[in-house]
Design a protein around this motif. Structure first.
Motif, PDB file in Angstrom:
ATOM      1  N   ALA A   1       0.825  -1.207   0.000  1.00 31.45           N
ATOM      2  CA  ALA A   1       0.000   0.000   0.000  1.00 31.45           C
ATOM      3  C   ALA A   1       0.861   1.259   0.000  1.00 31.45           C
ATOM      4  O   ALA A   1       0.578   2.210  -0.747  1.00 31.45           O
ATOM      5  N   GLU A   2       1.896   1.276   0.823  1.00 30.49           N
ATOM      6  CA  GLU A   2       2.749   2.475   0.873  1.00 30.49           C
ATOM      7  C   GLU A   2       3.489   2.670  -0.442  1.00 30.49           C
ATOM      8  O   GLU A   2       3.549   3.776  -0.971  1.00 30.49           O
ATOM      9  N   TYR A   3       4.036   1.607  -0.993  1.00 32.47           N
ATOM     10  CA  TYR A   3       4.801   1.729  -2.233  1.00 32.47           C
ATOM     11  C   TYR A   3       3.893   2.128  -3.389  1.00 32.47           C
ATOM     12  O   TYR A   3       4.278   2.922  -4.246  1.00 32.47           O
TER      13      TYR A   3
ATOM     14  N   GLY B   1       5.382   9.000  -9.213  1.00 35.40           N
ATOM     15  CA  GLY B   1       5.606   8.333 -10.491  1.00 35.40           C
ATOM     16  C   GLY B   1       6.244   6.969 -10.295  1.00 35.40           C
ATOM     17  O   GLY B   1       6.622   6.582  -9.197  1.00 35.40           O
ATOM     18  N   ALA B   2       6.379   6.242 -11.385  1.00 33.19           N
ATOM     19  CA  ALA B   2       6.902   4.868 -11.350  1.00 33.19           C
ATOM     20  C   ALA B   2       8.427   4.875 -11.243  1.00 33.19           C
ATOM     21  O   ALA B   2       9.139   4.499 -12.165  1.00 33.19           O
TER      22      ALA B   2
ATOM     23  N   ILE C   1       9.603  -3.141  -6.619  1.00 33.73           N
ATOM     24  CA  ILE C   1       9.317  -3.738  -5.315  1.00 33.73           C
ATOM     25  C   ILE C   1       7.818  -3.861  -5.054  1.00 33.73           C
ATOM     26  O   ILE C   1       7.379  -4.822  -4.432  1.00 33.73           O
ATOM     27  N   VAL C   2       7.004  -2.937  -5.554  1.00 37.75           N
ATOM     28  CA  VAL C   2       5.566  -3.044  -5.324  1.00 37.75           C
ATOM     29  C   VAL C   2       5.026  -4.335  -5.955  1.00 37.75           C
ATOM     30  O   VAL C   2       4.144  -4.987  -5.391  1.00 37.75           O
ATOM     31  N   LYS C   3       5.569  -4.708  -7.098  1.00 34.12           N
ATOM     32  CA  LYS C   3       5.164  -5.974  -7.738  1.00 34.12           C
ATOM     33  C   LYS C   3       5.585  -7.160  -6.874  1.00 34.12           C
ATOM     34  O   LYS C   3       4.842  -8.139  -6.747  1.00 34.12           O
TER      35      LYS C   3
ATOM     36  N   HIS D   1       4.483 -11.497  -2.728  1.00 36.48           N
ATOM     37  CA  HIS D   1       4.648 -11.979  -1.353  1.00 36.48           C
ATOM     38  C   HIS D   1       3.290 -12.302  -0.737  1.00 36.48           C
ATOM     39  O   HIS D   1       3.128 -13.324  -0.070  1.00 36.48           O
ATOM     40  N   ILE D   2       2.331 -11.430  -0.971  1.00 37.99           N
ATOM     41  CA  ILE D   2       0.972 -11.664  -0.474  1.00 37.99           C
ATOM     42  C   ILE D   2       0.415 -12.940  -1.094  1.00 37.99           C
ATOM     43  O   ILE D   2      -0.155 -13.791  -0.395  1.00 37.99           O
ATOM     44  N   SER D   3       0.627 -13.108  -2.386  1.00 41.14           N
ATOM     45  CA  SER D   3       0.147 -14.311  -3.081  1.00 41.14           C
ATOM     46  C   SER D   3       0.817 -15.578  -2.557  1.00 41.14           C
ATOM     47  O   SER D   3       0.210 -16.647  -2.573  1.00 41.14           O
ATOM     48  N   ALA D   4       2.029 -15.470  -2.093  1.00 44.79           N
ATOM     49  CA  ALA D   4       2.724 -16.635  -1.525  1.00 44.79           C
ATOM     50  C   ALA D   4       2.177 -16.994  -0.144  1.00 44.79           C
ATOM     51  O   ALA D   4       2.189 -18.164   0.255  1.00 44.79           O
TER      52      ALA D   4
END
Length: 169
Positions: free
Chosen positions: A60-62, A70-71, A78-80, A85-88
């Motif tokens: 959320a922060e990233y 901007g990107a 790292i946001v990806k 990580h959440i999916s793991a």
């Protein structure tokens, strides 16, 4: 040894410049890595919950930093990773018949005052994340949980290096 000195120097700089403010969930001592590091007796459910909360908070922060600034790297990469990580972690909740906590981290985001400040905050957040996983890995864990925690810790170590590079420029 040089790496440890650099890490400690960066951590001291972060604490000197920014104290404990600026982290997404800094005020909530029972959320994410802050909760994990203050909890005296950890259950598997608590470890999984703290882990996913910490990953939710980072994502959320990233994402907010990218929205505002901007990107920029390392956030765009790292946001990806945080999403992965959440999916793991989600299958570990399912395998242990534990409900996946609601992701409300976006409502707690505190945007750093500048992009430069965000790097120092990223260093602090990754250090706490690594400490959290180190604490978890000291516990008796199912093999699948241990494998994921080890993987997430290794990813955080890489994220830490990226943030240190930016913070030290």
């Amino acid at each position: 040894m040089k790496r440890l000195v650099k890490l400690l120097t960066t951590a001291a700089l972060v604490l000197t410049l920014f104290g404990t403010t600026g982290l997404v969930m800094a005020q909530e001592t029972s959320y994410g890595s802050a909760g994990a590091l203050s909890d005296e007796c950890l259950t598997l459910e608590e470890m999984l919950t703290y882990a996913i909360q910490d990953e939710y908070a980072a994502e959320a922060e990233y994402a907010k930093i990218i929205e505002v600034y901007g990107a920029v790297k390392p956030y765009s990469n790292i946001v990806k990773a945080e999403t992965q990580h959440i999916s793991a972690l989600v299958p570990l909740f399912e395998a242990n018949a534990i409900s996946v906590p609601v992701n409300d981290a976006a409502s707690h985001v505190v945007l750093p005052a500048s992009l430069k400040e965000s790097y120092a905050i990223g260093v602090e957040a990754e250090i706490k994340n690594i400490d959290m996983y180190n604490r978890f890995l000291e516990q008796q864990l199912p093999d699948n949980v241990r494998t994921v925690f080890e993987s997430l810790k290794a990813a955080s170590e890489k994220h830490l290096v990226a943030f240190q590079r930016k913070a030290n420029r």
